[in-house]
Design an enzyme around this catalytic site. Structure first.
Site, PDB file in Angstrom:
ATOM      1  CE1 TYR A   1      49.899  77.909   0.968  1.00  0.00           C
ATOM      2  CE2 TYR A   1      49.120  80.180   1.404  1.00  0.00           C
ATOM      3  CZ  TYR A   1      49.303  79.220   1.882  1.00  0.00           C
ATOM      4  OH  TYR A   1      49.571  78.844   3.256  1.00  0.00           O
TER       5      TYR A   1
ATOM      6  CB  SER B   1      43.053  44.508  34.537  1.00  0.00           C
ATOM      7  OG  SER B   1      41.936  45.151  35.409  1.00  0.00           O
TER       8      SER B   1
ATOM      9  CG  ASN C   1      43.666  43.772  29.047  1.00  0.00           C
ATOM     10  OD1 ASN C   1      42.856  42.600  29.120  1.00  0.00           O
ATOM     11  ND2 ASN C   1      43.786  44.517  30.026  1.00  0.00           N
TER      12      ASN C   1
ATOM     13  CB  THR D   1      35.339  32.168   4.391  1.00  0.00           C
ATOM     14  OG1 THR D   1      34.629  31.085   4.972  1.00  0.00           O
ATOM     15  CG2 THR D   1      36.635  31.650   3.591  1.00  0.00           C
ATOM     16  CG  HIS D   2      31.307  33.841   6.046  1.00  0.00           C
ATOM     17  ND1 HIS D   2      30.691  34.982   5.195  1.00  0.00           N
ATOM     18  CD2 HIS D   2      31.840  32.972   4.945  1.00  0.00           C
ATOM     19  CE1 HIS D   2      30.557  34.784   3.873  1.00  0.00           C
ATOM     20  NE2 HIS D   2      31.363  33.625   3.760  1.00  0.00           N
TER      21      HIS D   2
ATOM     22  CE  LYS E   1      40.804  41.898  31.394  1.00  0.00           C
ATOM     23  NZ  LYS E   1      39.973  41.530  30.111  1.00  0.00           N
TER      24      LYS E   1
ATOM     25  CE  LYS F   1      53.140  73.856   6.266  1.00  0.00           C
ATOM     26  NZ  LYS F   1      51.792  73.939   5.670  1.00  0.00           N
TER      27      LYS F   1
ATOM     28  CB  SER G   1      51.552  77.474  10.885  1.00  0.00           C
ATOM     29  OG  SER G   1      52.449  78.254  10.078  1.00  0.00           O
TER      30      SER G   1
ATOM     31  CD  GLN H   1      49.195  78.227   8.725  1.00  0.00           C
ATOM     32  OE1 GLN H   1      49.995  78.922   8.133  1.00  0.00           O
ATOM     33  NE2 GLN H   1      48.575  78.699   9.637  1.00  0.00           N
TER      34      GLN H   1
ATOM     35  CG  ASN I   1      52.439  81.255  -1.593  1.00  0.00           C
ATOM     36  OD1 ASN I   1      52.457  81.390  -0.213  1.00  0.00           O
ATOM     37  ND2 ASN I   1      51.635  82.180  -2.532  1.00  0.00           N
TER      38      ASN I   1
ATOM     39  CD  GLU J   1      42.647  45.821  23.531  1.00  0.00           C
ATOM     40  OE1 GLU J   1      41.660  46.101  23.858  1.00  0.00           O
ATOM     41  OE2 GLU J   1      43.430  45.318  24.425  1.00  0.00           O
TER      42      GLU J   1
HETATM   43  N1  ARG Z   1      52.649  78.760   6.959  1.00  0.00           N
HETATM   44  C1  ARG Z   1      52.203  78.852   5.590  1.00  0.00           C
HETATM   45  C2  ARG Z   1      51.732  77.469   5.393  1.00  0.00           C
HETATM   46  O1  ARG Z   1      51.849  76.504   5.985  1.00  0.00           O
HETATM   47  C3  ARG Z   1      53.181  79.363   4.565  1.00  0.00           C
HETATM   48  C4  ARG Z   1      53.008  79.499   3.562  1.00  0.00           C
HETATM   49  C5  ARG Z   1      52.043  81.187   3.435  1.00  0.00           C
HETATM   50  N2  ARG Z   1      52.055  82.011   2.616  1.00  0.00           N
HETATM   51  C6  ARG Z   1      51.142  82.914   2.455  1.00  0.00           C
HETATM   52  N3  ARG Z   1      51.167  83.569   1.398  1.00  0.00           N
HETATM   53  N4  ARG Z   1      50.495  83.274   3.498  1.00  0.00           N
HETATM   54  O2  ARG Z   1      50.949  77.093   4.309  1.00  0.00           O
END
Ligand code: ARG
Length: 475
Positions: free
Chosen positions: A321, A281, A289, A159-160, A287, A329, A27, A326, A114, A294
């Protein structure tokens, strides 16, 4: 120590990790964003280990100083992260041990990745909430000052998407102020559940070492420590809550964007966007825009996606866990960054836009937005509301046919629409010259003088309340 697998966790492995797998489960590409939190969290952990005697003070000092040096390298761009070390936690530990030697290997005492990742992500989340709150505030200030300027400028309310009753531009803008106020409150509420320190939960069951969790929480500025170690490592509610608050916020930004797009069209012509916030454009020379609006509208989709994806990722996970987590993130980082960017784009767009209040007033005048007031006028003259409604509707139909406004009708023409004489009373008494005052748009808006209504006096009062809420004038 010779081993077949060189990873930090490689002791029980007899083979190297498959290269493809390494790439698949690492990761570091995205969680390197957490480096500062990881280092600050590790420093607090090391200090606590020293203070509780789990390691010596000298070792704690060496770890803390070493982590500062790793931080400096990362910020100078001279540290390199590796896929081999998988994630930010093991990358930092690897860099630390390379820097200070054997002592580096003591950092992970009484800790698991964890609880570490839960800590880092919560620290990131708290800062992200702070940044988003600042951006919301800036947008609210802009809405507030525009609303004050335009408290008395009449525009059509819809409205509408059909012209309904006249409101003022200030009233319309203050509606958005209220939405962003709720967003801010939701985030503040989510913050209280984010501000809980999970370190010490270990892998899932706590630790055999005599740690001091409150010390770590104090050093890192957390308001509470988690109550249950299994919950601490498997809870991602705070991410979901922030994502949900962000998703709702994006619906508000998206609705505002949609209105800006409509208002900037030739047909509406209610707003002229600054050249700095529009694009042209490549083929059509005329144009201009509204593509900032948007894009904000479009980006709401990815924020909703982050929430949906994370909900789906979490829903089937047994305690505690699981590596699935993971996946929180990328979605979370993307969500917070997208929300920040969209807020940052909307504020100057609004501040620099030119509101064409002449066109707004003209549109309100064209759309029979005073028809309800005609009915209310007739109620004042003794008609039942249903009859009054019917009479006003009949007159609107006539005006549509003849391409006129209600205020262009003569009193005699108005009287023709009344129900049979006996029921309604004397037509001359019902439609009197004061009807023209009742139909005037300024009066129509001003008469909606109930708390929270569209009357300029109410809008000004709302602006004053809003200033108080924002803390203006408070020292
Ligand atoms: N990179 C892991 C995560 O984002 C960290 C925790 C990993 N823990 C494990 N027991 N593999 O969740």
């Amino acid at each position: 120590m010779s081993k077949a697998n060189a990873r930090l966790w490689g002791g029980r492995f007899e083979k190297e990790t498959d290269g493809l797998m390494l790439d698949f489960h690492s990761s570091i590409r995205f969680d390197q964003k957490l480096y500062l939190y990881d280092i600050r969290g590790s420093q607090a952990h090391a200090r606590m280990l020293g203070d509780t005697g789990v390691i010596s003070q000298e070792e704690a000092d060496a770890l803390i100083r070493g982590l500062d040096a790793v931080l400096a390298d990362i910020e100078a761009g001279t540290a390199s992260f590796t896929l081999d070390a998988e994630d930010i936690h093991m990358n930092v530990e690897t860099l630390l041990t390379a820097k200070i030697g054997q002592t580096g290997k003591k950092l992970h005492t009484a800790r698991s990745r964890n609880d570490q990742v839960a800590l880092d992500t919560r620290m990131y989340a708290k800062d992200a909430i702070g940044r988003i709150q600042e951006r919301i505030r800036a947008l609210m200030e802009t809405l507030l000052s525009l609303a004050e300027t335009h408290a008395g400028d009449v525009m059509p309310g819809y409205t509408h998407l059909q012209i309904a009753q006249p409101v003022t531009l200030g009233h319309h803008l203050m509606a958005y102020f209220e939405m962003f106020k709720r967003d801010s409150q939701r985030l503040r509420d989510a913050y209280s559940r984010t501000d809980v320190m999970p370190l010490g939960a270990g892998a899932l069951a706590g630790t055999t070492f005599p740690i001091d969790r409150r010390q770590v929480a104090r050093e890192l500025g957390f308001g509470a420590v988690s109550e249950n170690s299994m919950d601490a490592v498997s809870d991602r509610d705070y991410i979901l809550e922030i994502m949900a608050a962000g998703a709702i916020l994006m619906t508000h930004l998206s609705r505002l964007s949609e209105e800006i797009v409509l208002w900037a069209s030739q047909e509406w012509g209610f707003i002229r966007l600054d050249d700095a916030h529009s694009t042209g454009s490549s083929i059509m020379p005329q144009k201009k825009n509204p593509d900032v609006a948007e894009l904000i509208r479009g980006k709401s989709g990815r924020v909703f996606g982050s929430l949906m994806g994370t909900l789906a990722m979490m829903k089937g996970l047994p305690l505690a866990y699981n590596k699935d987590m993971q996946e929180d993130k990328e979605a979370f980082f993307d969500m917070t960054e997208t929300v920040e960017k969209c807020l940052a784009a909307m504020t100057p767009l609004l501040a620099a836009a030119e509101f064409r209040t002449d066109r707004m007033a003209a549109a309100a005048a064209r759309g029979f937005s005073n028809a309800t007031d005609l009915a209310d006028y007739l109620v004042g003259k003794g008609l039942a509301f249903r009859d009054a409604h019917h009479t006003a509707g009949t007159l609107v139909a006539r005006c549509v046919r003849e391409n006129r406004g209600l205020e262009d009708l003569s009193l005699a023409e108005m009287r023709e629409a009344l129900p049979p004489a006996s029921e309604a009373g004397d037509p001359e008494g019902i439609f009197a010259p004061d009807v023209y005052g009742a139909l005037k748009l300024e009066n129509v808006a001003a008469r909606r003088n109930t708390y929270g209504g569209a009357a300029p006096a109410q809008v000004r009062a709302a602006v004053e309340r809003a200033k108080k809420w924002m803390g203006h004038g408070a020292s």
